[in-house]
Write an enzyme that holds these catalytic residues in place. Structure first.
Site, short mmCIF file in Angstrom:
data_model
loop_
_atom_site.label_atom_id
_atom_site.label_comp_id
_atom_site.label_asym_id
_atom_site.label_seq_id
_atom_site.Cartn_x
_atom_site.Cartn_y
_atom_site.Cartn_z
N TYR A 215 -15.78 5.67 3.37
CA TYR A 215 -14.32 5.62 3.42
C TYR A 215 -13.87 4.17 3.46
CZ TYR A 215 -9.55 6.28 5.10
OH TYR A 215 -8.19 6.23 5.25
N HIS B 159 -4.07 3.82 14.84
CA HIS B 159 -5.32 3.89 14.10
C HIS B 159 -5.22 2.98 12.89
CE1 HIS B 159 -2.63 7.02 12.53
NE2 HIS B 159 -3.18 6.80 11.35
N GLU C 280 -3.38 13.51 12.15
CA GLU C 280 -4.28 13.39 11.00
C GLU C 280 -5.71 13.74 11.39
OE1 GLU C 280 -3.91 9.40 9.61
OE2 GLU C 280 -1.72 9.45 9.52
N HIS D 279 -6.72 11.59 14.63
CA HIS D 279 -5.73 10.65 15.14
C HIS D 279 -4.44 11.42 15.33
CE1 HIS D 279 -8.34 7.71 12.65
NE2 HIS D 279 -8.78 7.75 13.89
N HIS E 95 0.85 -1.19 0.00
CA HIS E 95 0.00 0.00 0.00
C HIS E 95 0.88 1.24 0.00
CE1 HIS E 95 -2.94 3.00 1.30
NE2 HIS E 95 -3.90 2.11 1.14
#
Length: 522
Positions: free
Chosen positions: A397, A418, A388, A412, A339
């Site tokens: 989301y 998270h 964030e 966060h 990712h």
């Protein structure tokens, strides 16, 4: 519906009310522009002649210190009018790209200094913060989430009344830091304009279109677009669709810019040509009691004058409001495995003096293709030295199956864990088609990310919209560990390439690429 003041002697690219106004924009971010609502209103050979064309006043708006390096110098010149004019409905503009000092010359009917003294706003706005310390805000590392707040039907709230701070860091007086606000408004601003002396606003409407009138002209901003109002500009917000809500980031002491592209090269992410600035437009009317609301040090002050501040007939410079359509963002993503970090989705950044460290990044998570193989495709579990704040404009989301709704928000903070909730994790690892390409569509989330640790307003912690059970979305995560489990073997490079070849995405096993991969595994 347009407010009454919009129907009095308006001139520019269109005439009359906002329904008939023809929005025309100047394309480019960081360009030096010129724009005239009346042909011939810009001086030709100098910025401040003894007598300006058409009897206008010359006024400069500086967005950086005079001695800032040329590449960071922003300014605007405005031309103002003192006589009745025979006006053209055509606006002439042209732009060019320069290294710049942020500045604009405005040529206007009356100069902005023509007002009564400022006084503290009465009643005081108690939910705006410019100094983030123990006397105003609270420190908490807890993961926070808020449901969308309904726009109240009463009392009447315009953009200023409906603006409130959620969190932030630093100081507007010390010119370093940021604030995150939200707004919920049910009426247009009428007979008043807003000016933020503290910093730049980046406004993200989530519900309801915004019609933003500035000293440089008008911007129409629906959900899915953003608008940036630089420090010092006077502006008014009308609500052509009725009630509106959304998000606002504010930065102190710097300005937003495009991120460096590095190895990406010359193209991708947000293109400078897709940022749009307004063309000159003005109104000439006697307006007794017109109010300027100035945000200064996080507090509001008011002053009255007898004319509209939107009396700029012409302007030139590179310090200008602008908008951007987020659907024009060109995302980059992994095409084989793992990712990518969210920084690859940065639209705008406000840098610090440390390379690669942002005072504030504006990052989006737009529709895109997901093609990574043998990869957990939603965002990974994370502890971050950055903090964030996230919002959702529409859709679902990808990392939260439940609870994170359009118009809601989450925070966060620095080094607080998270990541995907339990439902998302379990659904992802059990998908039989997990390696098949899929298109993520119908969603648009964003993030304000900062190197500074935020402090949170007490009213945000006490809000009835706060999800006190947010932590429970991770409590259901169970252990899948078993050192006797041989069903999930690590996939080495050679195995991955063989799998990829079987999908026919790359040449066969006899190709030079496969031979190189075999050497690498040896």
């Amino acid at each position: 519906m347009a407010s009454p003041r919009r129907k009095q002697q308006q001139h520019g690219d269109g005439d009359g009310d906002d329904d008939s106004y023809s929005f025309r924009y100047l394309s480019g971010l960081g360009n030096s522009f010129t724009s005239e609502a009346v042909p011939g209103s810009l001086p030709g050979a100098q910025n401040s002649p003894l007598v300006c064309p058409l009897g206008l006043y010359a006024e400069q708006l500086s967005g950086t210190p005079f001695t800032a390096p040329r590449a960071r110098n922003l300014r605007t010149y405005h031309l103002l009018v003192v006589v009745s004019l025979s006006l053209s409905q055509e606006s002439k503009s042209k732009g060019a790209s320069f290294n710049f000092f942020l500045c604009r010359w405005l040529y206007r009917i009356k100069p902005s200094v023509t007002h009564e003294p400022f006084h503290p706003c009465q009643p005081a706005h108690r939910r705006l913060i410019g100094e983030f310390d123990r006397t105003t805000t609270v420190a908490t590392p807890t993961q926070l989430r808020w449901a969308p707040a309904d726009v109240p039907q009463a009392p009447p709230l315009d953009f200023i009344d409906g603006l409130y701070t959620v969190c932030g860091a630093g100081s507007s007086f010390l010119r370093h830091g940021y604030a995150v606000h939200m707004y919920a408004a049910n009426k247009s601003m009428d007979g008043c304009a807003f000016c933020n002396a503290d910093g730049d606003f980046l406004i993200v409407p989530q519900q309801g279109k915004l019609l933003v009138t500035t000293e440089c002209g008008k911007l129409l901003v629906p959900p899915g677009e953003i608008v940036v109002i630089p420090q010092g500009f006077r502006f008014a917000v009308d609500l052509p669709d009725g009630p509106s809500r959304g998000y606002v980031s504010e930065i102190f002491g710097t300005h937003f810019q495009l991120p460096d592209l590095g190895p990406i090269g010359a193209n991708g992410l947000a293109s400078a040509r897709d940022f749009l600035s307004p063309t000159a437009w003005f109104e000439q009317a006697h307006r007794p009691g017109y109010t300027i609301v100035q945000k200064y040090g996080g507090e509001l002050f008011t002053a009255t004058q007898d004319f509209s501040p939107f009396n700029v007939v012409a302007w030139h410079g590179n310090y200008v409001p602008y908008k951007y359509d987020l659907s024009k963002f060109c995302p980059f993503n992994t095409v084989l495995f793992d990712h990518a970090d969210p920084s690859v989705n940065t639209v705008l950044t406000a840098p610090t003096d440390k390379p690669g460290v942002a005072l504030l990044d504006f990052v989006i998570f737009p529709p895109r293709w997901l093609v990574a193989e043998n990869t957990f495709r939603p965002p990974y579990y994370h502890r971050n030295c950055m903090s964030e704040f996230m919002g959702l404009i529409y859709g679902i989301y990808e990392a939260k199956a439940d609870g994170f709704l359009p118009g809601g928000a989450s925070l966060h903070s620095c080094m607080t864990p998270h990541g995907p909730d339990t439902k998302t994790y379990e659904a992802t690892i059990s998908r039989p088609d997990a390696n098949e390409p899929s298109r993520l569509s119908g969603t648009l989330a964003f993030m304000f990310e900062s190197a500074l640790i935020p402090r949170v307003c007490q009213w945000a912690l006490d809000s009835p919209s706060r999800d006190l059970d947010y932590y429970r979305c991770w409590i259901g995560l169970k252990s899948h560990f078993s050192h006797h489990d041989t069903g999930r073997q690590p996939v080495n490079l050679q195995t991955r390439m063989a799998q990829t070849s079987s999908h026919h995405y790359l040449p066969s096993s006899t190709s030079k690429f496969t031979q190189i991969s075999q050497v690498a595994t040896e």
